[in-house]
Design an enzyme around this catalytic site. Structure first.
Site, PDB file in Angstrom:
ATOM      1  N   MET A 148       0.835  -1.239   0.121  1.00  0.00           N
ATOM      2  CA  MET A 148      -0.123   0.001  -0.032  1.00  0.00           C
ATOM      3  C   MET A 148       1.002   1.378  -0.086  1.00  0.00           C
ATOM      4  SD  MET A 148      -2.695  -1.686  -0.379  1.00  0.00           S
ATOM      5  CE  MET A 148      -4.325  -1.017  -0.359  1.00  0.00           C
ATOM      6  N   ARG A 149       2.005   1.353  -0.692  1.00  0.00           N
ATOM      7  CA  ARG A 149       2.884   2.464  -0.894  1.00  0.00           C
ATOM      8  C   ARG A 149       2.891   2.900  -2.211  1.00  0.00           C
ATOM      9  NH1 ARG A 149       3.499   5.751   2.996  1.00  0.00           N
ATOM     10  NH2 ARG A 149       5.652   6.399   2.216  1.00  0.00           N
ATOM     11  N   HIS A 170      -4.839  -5.602  -8.411  1.00  0.00           N
ATOM     12  CA  HIS A 170      -5.754  -4.494  -8.005  1.00  0.00           C
ATOM     13  C   HIS A 170      -7.183  -5.151  -8.003  1.00  0.00           C
ATOM     14  CE1 HIS A 170      -7.339  -0.605  -7.157  1.00  0.00           C
ATOM     15  NE2 HIS A 170      -8.308  -0.993  -8.058  1.00  0.00           N
ATOM     16  N   ALA A 225     -10.929 -15.015  -6.664  1.00  0.00           N
ATOM     17  CA  ALA A 225     -10.449 -14.843  -7.873  1.00  0.00           C
ATOM     18  C   ALA A 225      -9.090 -14.380  -7.891  1.00  0.00           C
ATOM     19  CB  ALA A 225     -11.520 -13.908  -8.616  1.00  0.00           C
TER      20      ALA A 225
HETATM   21  C1  GAR Z   1      -6.188  -7.560  -1.981  1.00  0.00           C
HETATM   22  O1  GAR Z   1      -7.475  -7.494  -2.225  1.00  0.00           O
HETATM   23  C2  GAR Z   1      -5.504  -6.587  -3.077  1.00  0.00           C
HETATM   24  O2  GAR Z   1      -6.147  -6.701  -4.401  1.00  0.00           O
HETATM   25  C3  GAR Z   1      -5.339  -5.530  -2.451  1.00  0.00           C
HETATM   26  O3  GAR Z   1      -5.236  -5.387  -1.041  1.00  0.00           O
HETATM   27  C4  GAR Z   1      -5.581  -6.814  -0.847  1.00  0.00           C
HETATM   28  C5  GAR Z   1      -4.516  -7.217   0.007  1.00  0.00           C
HETATM   29  O4  GAR Z   1      -5.039  -8.624   0.512  1.00  0.00           O
HETATM   30  N1  GAR Z   1      -4.519  -4.449  -3.289  1.00  0.00           N
HETATM   31  C6  GAR Z   1      -4.909  -3.265  -3.578  1.00  0.00           C
HETATM   32  O5  GAR Z   1      -5.751  -2.713  -3.101  1.00  0.00           O
HETATM   33  C7  GAR Z   1      -3.765  -2.382  -3.950  1.00  0.00           C
HETATM   34  N2  GAR Z   1      -4.021  -1.164  -4.724  1.00  0.00           N
HETATM   35  P1  GAR Z   1      -3.620  -9.801   0.907  1.00  0.00           P
HETATM   36  O6  GAR Z   1      -2.448  -8.959   1.609  1.00  0.00           O
HETATM   37  O7  GAR Z   1      -4.561 -10.831   1.661  1.00  0.00           O
HETATM   38  O8  GAR Z   1      -3.147 -10.261  -0.301  1.00  0.00           O
END
Ligand code: GAR
Length: 216
Positions: free
Chosen positions: A89-90, A108, A172
């Site tokens: 998230m950076r 994403h 998914a």
């Molecule tokens: C996931 O849903 C990913 O698609 C999203 O954060 C979540 C992380 O979950 N990513 C974003 O929003 C990036 N912009 P995880 O740590 O369990 O993989």
């Protein structure tokens, strides 16, 4: 292909990638997991399964480029060839993205270019759209933009809330990300005019309606 995964949290996509990459015939190997967040649960999991982990806490650096220099050195030191962002998230600067041009991919939780940014599932529900999903794409300096490698479509159901929708999209994601990594690492992908071409791809021809016209 030596691969690093960058995370900030739970790391379920990281787990899906690590598990997919464990058979010796898989074309990518996860060599390093880096988190910018000391509390990331995924970091513990990766350590437990024997992957090299590194915490690079962005709060310990006075600016973005100092943080990214440390990131870059760790990746180069581990001879990483491909970076998978998995809930990282950076935002990465133009300098970093250019240095790793076409060697960073991201997951994403929406069908890009729709619903860039945060809170995708709630915004999808508020807009009443019938389909959402997830996208794996090459990273460009602009947020949630870049050539699309793979997408998966998930129908939005009438009683969905952000949590129920997120959990179905996540299923998914866990299928789509390893598939995209496998395509990239096996060299099946070319980028032409900012679009991804996949060698010998099988593409679906079905039309899915939501609501389903066959049931009404
Ligand atoms: C996931 O849903 C990913 O698609 C999203 O954060 C979540 C992380 O979950 N990513 C974003 O929003 C990036 N912009 P995880 O740590 O369990 O993989």
């Amino acid at each position: 292909m030596k691969t690093a995964i960058l995370i900030s949290g739970r790391g379920s996509n990281m787990q899906a990638l690590v598990n997919a990459a464990s058979p010796p015939e898989f074309p990518a190997r996860v060599n390093l997991v880096i988190s910018n967040n000391p509390d990331a649960l995924g970091l513990k999991w990766a350590g437990k399964v024997g992957i090299n982990t590194k915490l690079i806490n962005h709060r310990d650096y006075s600016n973005r480029s100092a943080f990214e220099n440390e990131l870059d050195q760790s990746l180069v030191g581990a001879e990483v060839e491909l970076i998978c962002l998995a809930g990282f998230m950076r935002l990465l600067t133009q300098e970093f993205v250019s240095r790793w041009q076409n060697r960073i991919i991201n997951m994403h939780p929406s069908l890009l270019p729709a619903y860039k940014g945060l809170n995708t599932h709630q915004r999808v529900i508020n807009d009443g759209v019938r389909f959402t999903g997830c996208t794996v794409h090459f990273v460009r300096p602009e947020m949630d933009k870049g050539p699309i490698i793979a997408q998966a479509v998930v129908p939005v159901l009438p009683n969905d809330n952000a949590e129920t929708l997120a959990s179905r999209v996540l299923v998914a994601e866990h299928r789509c990300y390893p598939f995209a990594l496998q395509m990239v690492a096996s060299g099946k992908i070319k980028i032409v005019n900012n679009c991804v071409l996949v060698e010998n791809a099988t593409n679906p021809e079905v039309v899915i309606m939501n609501p389903d016209d066959k049931q009404s």
